[in-house]
Motif scaffolding. Sequence first.
Motif, short mmCIF file in Angstrom:
data_model
loop_
_atom_site.label_atom_id
_atom_site.label_comp_id
_atom_site.label_asym_id
_atom_site.label_seq_id
_atom_site.Cartn_x
_atom_site.Cartn_y
_atom_site.Cartn_z
N ALA A 117 1.25 3.94 -3.17
CA ALA A 117 0.81 5.38 -2.66
C ALA A 117 2.00 6.12 -3.24
O ALA A 117 1.70 7.24 -3.96
CB ALA A 117 0.46 5.41 -1.33
N PRO A 160 -9.74 0.93 -3.42
CA PRO A 160 -10.27 0.95 -2.30
C PRO A 160 -9.63 1.34 -0.97
O PRO A 160 -8.56 0.82 -0.91
CB PRO A 160 -11.21 -0.19 -2.34
CG PRO A 160 -10.32 -1.26 -2.93
CD PRO A 160 -9.68 -0.39 -4.09
N ASP A 161 -9.87 1.83 -0.04
CA ASP A 161 -9.10 1.86 1.19
C ASP A 161 -9.34 0.92 2.23
O ASP A 161 -10.22 0.77 2.92
CB ASP A 161 -9.64 3.29 1.87
CG ASP A 161 -8.83 3.44 3.36
OD1 ASP A 161 -8.02 2.66 3.63
OD2 ASP A 161 -8.88 4.64 3.78
N GLU A 209 -7.74 -0.52 4.30
CA GLU A 209 -7.43 -0.42 5.75
C GLU A 209 -8.56 -0.01 6.64
O GLU A 209 -9.12 -0.48 7.53
CB GLU A 209 -6.23 0.27 6.21
CG GLU A 209 -6.06 0.43 7.59
CD GLU A 209 -4.67 1.36 7.84
OE1 GLU A 209 -4.44 1.92 9.09
OE2 GLU A 209 -3.85 1.83 7.00
N ALA A 210 -9.13 0.95 5.98
CA ALA A 210 -10.51 1.61 6.65
C ALA A 210 -11.55 0.54 6.63
O ALA A 210 -12.14 0.67 7.77
CB ALA A 210 -10.86 2.97 6.09
N TRP A 270 -4.46 -4.61 11.74
CA TRP A 270 -5.58 -3.59 11.86
C TRP A 270 -6.74 -3.88 12.82
O TRP A 270 -7.29 -2.98 13.42
CB TRP A 270 -6.06 -3.42 10.46
CG TRP A 270 -5.26 -2.64 9.41
CD1 TRP A 270 -4.14 -2.09 9.79
CD2 TRP A 270 -4.94 -3.04 8.04
NE1 TRP A 270 -3.39 -1.36 8.35
CE2 TRP A 270 -3.89 -1.90 7.46
CE3 TRP A 270 -5.88 -3.56 7.13
CZ2 TRP A 270 -3.77 -1.90 6.14
CZ3 TRP A 270 -5.48 -3.75 5.80
CH2 TRP A 270 -4.64 -2.74 5.39
N GLY A 316 0.80 -1.17 -0.01
CA GLY A 316 0.03 -0.04 -0.10
C GLY A 316 0.93 1.43 -0.04
O GLY A 316 0.55 2.09 -0.66
#
Length: 86
Positions: free
Chosen positions: A30, A45-46, A48-49, A79, A26
Amino acid sequence: MAIVPLKPDTMAADGPAEVFGDWQAGQYLAKVLEMLQPTRKTNLPDLEAMIRRAALDGLDLCDYCEDCYMCRDCIVKEWKEDPGGG
């Protein structure tokens, strides 16, 4: 994985290399996107969130894992243990 900025005319290094571990996909992606500065919107898509939110909602993604013995290296486990993100 490593990212090294290059001089376009000579392809010589134009700054220090940034090295990423195989678990840092990730962060690597990024950084690549930051350097490329795409003009169109990306559709990443995020995760982690999403995983943190699922943990807060009581969903245990580990129930669906087929690699249970690899927990030590699992980002989902990390996470999930800190669903608030901090």
